[in-house]
Write an enzyme that holds these catalytic residues in place. Structure first.
Site, mmCIF file in Angstrom:
data_model
loop_
_atom_site.group_PDB
_atom_site.id
_atom_site.type_symbol
_atom_site.label_atom_id
_atom_site.label_comp_id
_atom_site.label_asym_id
_atom_site.label_seq_id
_atom_site.Cartn_x
_atom_site.Cartn_y
_atom_site.Cartn_z
ATOM 1 N N ARG A 60 0.719 -1.247 0.083
ATOM 2 C CA ARG A 60 0.132 -0.093 -0.008
ATOM 3 C C ARG A 60 0.914 1.215 0.012
ATOM 4 O O ARG A 60 1.907 1.392 0.680
ATOM 5 C CB ARG A 60 -0.886 -0.240 1.333
ATOM 6 C CG ARG A 60 -1.933 1.006 1.133
ATOM 7 C CD ARG A 60 -3.045 0.771 2.363
ATOM 8 N NE ARG A 60 -3.831 1.955 2.653
ATOM 9 C CZ ARG A 60 -3.628 2.886 3.420
ATOM 10 N NH1 ARG A 60 -2.591 2.575 4.185
ATOM 11 N NH2 ARG A 60 -4.389 4.134 3.655
ATOM 12 N N LYS A 129 3.088 -7.579 12.026
ATOM 13 C CA LYS A 129 2.252 -7.709 10.605
ATOM 14 C C LYS A 129 2.612 -9.055 10.230
ATOM 15 O O LYS A 129 3.700 -9.498 10.174
ATOM 16 C CB LYS A 129 2.685 -6.705 9.709
ATOM 17 C CG LYS A 129 2.133 -6.626 8.559
ATOM 18 C CD LYS A 129 2.572 -5.585 7.486
ATOM 19 C CE LYS A 129 1.788 -5.506 6.460
ATOM 20 N NZ LYS A 129 1.942 -4.222 5.485
ATOM 21 N N ARG A 261 -1.067 4.145 19.763
ATOM 22 C CA ARG A 261 -0.070 5.081 20.862
ATOM 23 C C ARG A 261 -0.077 4.469 22.229
ATOM 24 O O ARG A 261 -0.884 4.744 22.964
ATOM 25 C CB ARG A 261 -0.680 6.455 20.734
ATOM 26 C CG ARG A 261 -0.074 7.443 21.533
ATOM 27 C CD ARG A 261 -0.427 8.957 21.505
ATOM 28 N NE ARG A 261 0.300 9.866 22.063
ATOM 29 C CZ ARG A 261 -0.458 10.387 23.190
ATOM 30 N NH1 ARG A 261 -1.376 10.335 23.706
ATOM 31 N NH2 ARG A 261 0.680 11.428 23.692
#
Length: 272
Positions: A60, A129, A261
């Site tokens: 992407r 991932k 975060r």
């Protein structure tokens, strides 16, 4: 010889073998680029290109997708839909649901989804991932075609990457054989894409939300062209847009990378 044996794959696909036209290559520039060229020449829906090596694999936003033959599975699927492009909002999220279901059917545990196109693996609270999705759309006289590119790590990447990455071997008691993996993913994709064609992403939203790793958590939306936006992630709406509750209210995000975060962290950094 390519690592995928089409005879073995057909046996794994069973009754769905006739839904797919699979070609296994030793190498190509990109499975999606190759499939797009074939689509331009009239390749049917259900065409699949799987390659051991890609010289120009794409991710992407122009990122390169790195893959090693024994350690990864990279393939692209051609699917066609009736109606305009606008009906396909949320398609990449629907593909994520199909991938998660397929991996879970093989015994994978800890699989999660990140908006808009990543499959993650929970490693003791740390997300890494596992797979990525790239959907490219085009319209012609036959309707809208989707080239769905998928890269899955079977083994943890050996090279150093700017983000945490994991392999399917870390999610399963024993790494499934690659033909079983490809067949499971294709079968789930066929079922999910048919459902998506009828109900849109709204019919799959609950399944996506269930696996959404940042649901209800503080996140930051990183955009190269703007300052990070902080908020609480509320998931996605029926069109696949991200819903972010910020100080200014609930914002509907159509593009961007979401990064968790952690408490006490500073702004910036790379998206997970």
């Amino acid at each position: 010889m390519p690592l995928i044996d089409l005879v073995l794959l057909k046996a794994r696909l069973g009754e769905l073998a006739g839904r797919f036209d699979v070609d296994a290559l030793d190498e190509c520039d990109s499975t999606s680029s190759e499939l797009m060229r074939r689509a331009d020449r009239g390749a049917p829906a259900g065409s699949v290109v799987v390659a051991d090596r890609q010289s120009a694999g794409r991710g992407r936003r122009g990122r390169q997708w790195l893959s090693a033959p024994e350690a990864s599975l990279t393939f692209s699927l051609l699917w066609r839909f009736t109606g305009p492009l606008s009906r396909l909002s949320g398609l990449s999220l629907a593909v994520g649901v199909a991938l998660a279901r397929g991996l879970e059917s093989l015994g994978a545990q800890g699989v999660g989804l990140k908006w808009p196109n990543d499959v993650l693996l929970d490693q003791d609270g740390r997300q890494a991932k596992l797979a990525g999705v790239l959907v490219e759309l085009a319209s012609d006289r036959r309707g809208t075609q989707a080239i769905i590119g998928i890269g899955l790590n079977l083994l943890p990447p050996a090279e150093e990457l700017p983000f945490p990455a994991a392999g399917l071997s870390q999610a399963c008691y024993r790494l499934p054989e690659r033909h079983a993996v490809l067949a499971a993913l294709l079968c789930e994709l066929a079922e999910t894409l048919e459902r998506f064609a009828g109900d849109g992403f709204g019919g799959l939203k609950a399944d996506w939300q269930q696996r959404h790793v940042w649901q209800g958590q503080q996140v930051q939306l990183l955009d190269e062209a703007a300052s990070p936006v902080l908020g609480t992630c509320l998931g996605a709406d029926d069109d696949g847009a991200l819903l972010l509750e910020t100080a200014a209210g609930v914002e509907r995000i159509l593009a961007g990378d979401v990064s968790l975060r952690p408490a006490g962290s500073t702004l910036g950094g790379r998206p997970a």
